[in-house]
Scaffold this motif. Structure first.
Motif, PDB file in Angstrom:
ATOM      1  N   ILE A  60     -44.405 -19.155  17.300  1.00 46.37           N
ATOM      2  CA  ILE A  60     -44.747 -17.738  17.397  1.00 46.37           C
ATOM      3  C   ILE A  60     -45.671 -17.402  16.232  1.00 46.37           C
ATOM      4  CG2 ILE A  60     -43.872 -15.385  17.487  1.00 46.37           C
ATOM      5  CD1 ILE A  60     -41.157 -16.528  18.290  1.00 46.37           C
ATOM      6  N   PRO A  61     -46.876 -16.903  16.491  1.00 45.18           N
ATOM      7  CA  PRO A  61     -47.763 -16.530  15.382  1.00 45.18           C
ATOM      8  C   PRO A  61     -47.104 -15.506  14.475  1.00 45.18           C
ATOM      9  CG  PRO A  61     -48.952 -16.558  17.463  1.00 45.18           C
ATOM     10  CD  PRO A  61     -47.506 -16.722  17.802  1.00 45.18           C
ATOM     11  N   ALA A  62     -47.222 -15.724  13.170  1.00 44.21           N
ATOM     12  CA  ALA A  62     -46.541 -14.870  12.198  1.00 44.21           C
ATOM     13  C   ALA A  62     -46.954 -13.409  12.340  1.00 44.21           C
ATOM     14  CB  ALA A  62     -46.827 -15.367  10.776  1.00 44.21           C
ATOM     15  N   ASP A  63     -48.232 -13.160  12.575  1.00 41.73           N
ATOM     16  CA  ASP A  63     -48.705 -11.786  12.669  1.00 41.73           C
ATOM     17  C   ASP A  63     -48.128 -11.093  13.903  1.00 41.73           C
ATOM     18  OD1 ASP A  63     -50.378  -9.699  11.533  1.00 41.73           O
ATOM     19  OD2 ASP A  63     -51.603  -9.912  13.333  1.00 41.73           O
ATOM     20  N   ASN A  64     -48.033 -11.805  15.011  1.00 40.28           N
ATOM     21  CA  ASN A  64     -47.424 -11.242  16.218  1.00 40.28           C
ATOM     22  C   ASN A  64     -45.966 -10.881  15.983  1.00 40.28           C
ATOM     23  OD1 ASN A  64     -49.853 -11.676  17.437  1.00 40.28           O
ATOM     24  ND2 ASN A  64     -49.111 -13.135  18.963  1.00 40.28           N
ATOM     25  N   PHE A  65     -45.262 -11.797  15.331  1.00 37.94           N
ATOM     26  CA  PHE A  65     -43.834 -11.559  15.124  1.00 37.94           C
ATOM     27  C   PHE A  65     -43.606 -10.418  14.137  1.00 37.94           C
ATOM     28  CE2 PHE A  65     -39.419 -13.124  14.020  1.00 37.94           C
ATOM     29  CZ  PHE A  65     -38.910 -12.861  15.280  1.00 37.94           C
ATOM     30  N   VAL A  86     -44.869 -16.984   4.827  1.00 40.49           N
ATOM     31  CA  VAL A  86     -46.119 -16.676   5.535  1.00 40.49           C
ATOM     32  C   VAL A  86     -47.338 -17.201   4.790  1.00 40.49           C
ATOM     33  CG1 VAL A  86     -45.202 -14.662   6.730  1.00 40.49           C
ATOM     34  CG2 VAL A  86     -46.185 -14.391   4.444  1.00 40.49           C
ATOM     35  N   GLU A  87     -47.193 -17.496   3.501  1.00 40.71           N
ATOM     36  CA  GLU A  87     -48.313 -18.037   2.752  1.00 40.71           C
ATOM     37  C   GLU A  87     -48.546 -19.511   3.065  1.00 40.71           C
ATOM     38  OE1 GLU A  87     -50.338 -16.314   0.861  1.00 40.71           O
ATOM     39  OE2 GLU A  87     -49.226 -14.485   1.284  1.00 40.71           O
ATOM     40  N   ARG A  88     -47.553 -20.152   3.656  1.00 36.00           N
ATOM     41  CA  ARG A  88     -47.651 -21.590   3.888  1.00 36.00           C
ATOM     42  C   ARG A  88     -47.573 -21.976   5.358  1.00 36.00           C
ATOM     43  NH1 ARG A  88     -43.567 -23.798  -0.899  1.00 36.00           N
ATOM     44  NH2 ARG A  88     -44.915 -23.279  -2.669  1.00 36.00           N
ATOM     45  N   SER A  89     -47.138 -21.085   6.208  1.00 32.47           N
ATOM     46  CA  SER A  89     -46.942 -21.443   7.610  1.00 32.47           C
ATOM     47  C   SER A  89     -47.639 -20.443   8.518  1.00 32.47           C
ATOM     48  CB  SER A  89     -45.450 -21.487   7.939  1.00 32.47           C
ATOM     49  OG  SER A  89     -45.252 -21.739   9.317  1.00 32.47           O
ATOM     50  N   PRO A  90     -48.305 -20.929   9.556  1.00 34.19           N
ATOM     51  CA  PRO A  90     -48.994 -20.023  10.479  1.00 34.19           C
ATOM     52  C   PRO A  90     -48.084 -19.400  11.512  1.00 34.19           C
ATOM     53  CG  PRO A  90     -49.337 -22.273  11.168  1.00 34.19           C
ATOM     54  CD  PRO A  90     -48.552 -22.345   9.890  1.00 34.19           C
ATOM     55  N   GLY A  91     -46.879 -19.945  11.673  1.00 38.07           N
ATOM     56  CA  GLY A  91     -46.009 -19.418  12.704  1.00 38.07           C
ATOM     57  C   GLY A  91     -44.606 -19.978  12.631  1.00 38.07           C
ATOM     58  N   ILE A  92     -43.767 -19.501  13.546  1.00 39.26           N
ATOM     59  CA  ILE A  92     -42.343 -19.831  13.570  1.00 39.26           C
ATOM     60  C   ILE A  92     -42.082 -20.824  14.689  1.00 39.26           C
ATOM     61  CG2 ILE A  92     -40.020 -18.873  13.826  1.00 39.26           C
ATOM     62  CD1 ILE A  92     -41.381 -16.130  13.057  1.00 39.26           C
ATOM     63  N   THR A  93     -41.532 -21.965  14.350  1.00 35.56           N
ATOM     64  CA  THR A  93     -41.187 -22.965  15.357  1.00 35.56           C
ATOM     65  C   THR A  93     -39.860 -22.616  16.009  1.00 35.56           C
ATOM     66  OG1 THR A  93     -39.970 -24.381  13.819  1.00 35.56           O
ATOM     67  CG2 THR A  93     -42.369 -24.709  13.972  1.00 35.56           C
TER      68      THR A  93
END
Length: 608
Positions: A211-216, A264-271
């Protein structure tokens, strides 16, 4: 629509099977009046192209009254366009026609359980898939490179295009473990044979999806907003929460929630692994706000119930005004924090039911005032403490030095970055408070948690019962602690022993000046479980800014507390009148004689 015989199911088209499942949902998940309202709403909202009637993104957002400023409408539409394909998720996204919306509303309101009774007890996996995208490049980077070695400046969580988890993901090594129980239960309900299931059930995989971090983040802001929503209550009633400083507060709270899943500084999204591991402990009620939000489809504003005097249904326009979500204003607790609490504490115990029992800013920062305000409450309480992280220094003086000298020399690193030094911790205690002597109080449903800058929940374990302690002198270290054994009484030696911090514990000193939260991830046997997301040792030492205690309960609990306060006030006044005199010497002497304090062989001293 009728019934589909078992021997015909394997030969039916997907459209026919979808229609059959939608018919089951319609008949079993909705009351007749709800289904009538749903049809009326769909008819008035739908656009049409030829013979196809369907809902568009802006139509759904406008009907649900989703605020434009949150920018979450595309995320919601992605979710419903995916869920509308149920149970043939490989066909997502789909056009939201009548039958697709029947299933969307049934799943988003959890009414599907009336049909799929043997399915999974939650919809978390399906919701993850509805939000996820597949990006092979980002997935490979995340799986091969340690987070600490990745330059955060090279990561942009918004760099990938909007898509679906059903995009081609290559070979799926986890296919055997990727069965969606809701999908399989739906196919079972349709009497579809195993060959049909094998061909379709693995299409919407979680392998490699995120899930993209910004969407979530945007979705969390919406979930914070809708968490207190009642069925038929308009979301526009909370419009003041998405303007000005209130919007900034909402966004900051969402950031704290998001940090429970990823950095969020290190990952683009949530697995999916992160999502499914963090959710049960930290956010068991995260998606509950979807239930009343999507139930709006089941109430039509075109229905005039005034023509049916015998009807027990009341239109939204004539319902009684509800009391405010938070009846009193606190220094720590606001509407956003209240919504954040409802992600892991049932909202029925929170919204419109909390009462401010103690506020250090109003009653004074002392254990005496704390005791007088809190101990009479006979229902669950929530303690909140906010503070500012103490900076490391070679030497300390005054009360801060005394506090530091009482702590064990072992010092874990901070739990979050130096740019986020405002901390908020809390505890939910379901037993009444009491002074601790040798044993702590509390039960195994006590919750220790952190709200800022990272959301984290530490449930009670059964290793020991050192849940809560309220310790007064002559203890060596009086104060309030959670997760640590009660301190011993004053030692005869010149040097008092150091504080015994539990593996997962929160400690406040008796002056309410300083506190420490300890998280020893490598230890076992503590009263509270370690973090499911931060699997490392950390410790937060902070100066206390505010302390609040909120009582969970209704009018009955408040009445009992008020009567107890009034009784104590009368007792205190009676003692004062006896000690100081009423001005009527004869009356005072008679009262003291009745109490056996003077007369006969006793002497009450001079009354003059």
């Amino acid at each position: 629509m009728g019934q589909t015989p078992s021997h015909e199911a394997a030969h039916a088209s997907k459209a026919e099977l979808t229609a059959h499942l939608a018919d089951k949902f319609a008949r079993r998940c909705y009351e007749p009046l709800e289904l009538y309202s749903f049809k009326d709403n769909f008819r008035s909202l739908a656009d049409h192209e030829g013979d196809v009637r369907y809902l568009k993104e802006d139509t759904v957002a406008r009907f649900l009254e989703v605020p434009d400023i949150l920018g979450v409408s595309p995320v919601i539409f992605q979710m419903v366009s995916f869920i509308g394909a149920f149970p043939f998720l490989q066909d997502a996204p789909v056009i939201l026609s009548f039958e697709q919306m029947i299933m969307v509303v049934a799943i988003m309101t959890e009414r599907y359980t009336k049909v799929l009774a043997k399915s999974a007890t939650n919809r978390r996996k399906l919701l993850f898939k509805s939000m996820a995208v597949y990006d092979r490049k980002l997935s490979e980077i995340k799986s091969q490179v340690p987070a600490s070695d990745v330059d955060s400046s090279q990561r942009d969580p918004r760099s990938h295009a909007l898509g679906f988890a059903v995009d081609q993901a290559g070979d799926d090594d986890d296919a055997a473990e990727d069965d969606d129980e809701l999908v399989l239960a739906a196919l079972d309900a349709l009497d579809i044979n195993d060959a049909f299931k094998t061909g379709d059930s693995h299409a919407a995989t979680t392998h490699g999806a995120m899930i993209p971090a910004d969407n979530f983040r945007r979705l969390i802001m919406l979930l914070l907003l809708v968490s207190p929503l009642n069925p038929q209550e308009s979301l526009s009633a909370y419009a003041d929460r998405v303007t000005g400083s209130a919007l900034n507060s909402l966004r900051a709270t969402a950031e704290n929630v998001l940090s429970a899943f990823i950095d969020v500084e290190r990952s683009p999204g949530i697995t999916f692994a992160q999502f499914i591991e963090v959710l049960p402990t930290n956010f068991p009620y995260l998606f509950d706000g979807f239930n009343p939000l999507f139930e709006h489809f089941l109430f039509s504003k075109n229905l005039d119930f005034s023509k049916h005097k015998s009807s027990i249904v009341t239109p939204a326009s004539t319902t009684l005004a509800l009391p405010p979500l938070l009846q009193e204003k606190g220094q720590i607790l606001n509407l956003d924090i209240l919504s954040q609490l409802s992600f892991f504490i049932n909202g029925n115990d929170l919204f419109r039911r909390l009462r401010l029992l103690y506020s250090g800013a109003d009653a004074g920062y002392s254990m005496g005032s704390f005791e007088s305000k809190v101990f009479n409450w006979r229902a669950p309480t929530i303690l909140l403490v906010s503070g500012t992280r103490l900076e490391d220094a070679e030497s300390r003086r005054g009360s801060e030095g005394v506090f530091y000298d009482s702590l064990p020399p072992q010092r874990f690193p901070n739990g979050s970055g130096p740019d986020r030094d405002r901390l908020v911790f809390g505890v939910l205690i379901r037993q009444p408070w009491r002074v601790t002597n040798r044993e702590c109080f509390g039960t195994d449903d006590t919750l220790l948690f952190q709200l800022s800058p990272t959301h984290d929940v530490f449930p009670a374990s059964t290793m020991n019962k050192n849940y809560a302690a309220f310790t007064k002198p002559p203890a060596t270290h009086p104060g309030i602690s959670f997760g640590s054994p009660p301190p011993p009484t004053t030692s005869s030696s010149r040097h008092a022993p150091l504080r015994n911090l539990g593996p997962v514990s929160l400690t406040l000193d008796s002056s309410f000046e300083f506190g420490v939260f300890n998280h020893d991830n490598t230890s076992r046997g503590g009263a509270f479980s370690t973090s499911v997301s931060r699997k490392y040792d950390f410790q937060e030492r902070f100066s206390i800014d505010d302390i609040e205690v909120w009582g969970c309960g209704g009018d009955e609990e408040a009445k009992i507390q008020r009567e107890r306060w009034e009784w104590e006030a009368r007792e205190a006044e009676a003692r004062r009148r006896v000690n100081l005199g009423t001005g009527d010497i004869a009356a005072d002497r008679a009262l003291l004689e009745m109490a056996g304090l003077i007369g006969s062989n006793r002497s009450g001293g001079s009354m003059g």
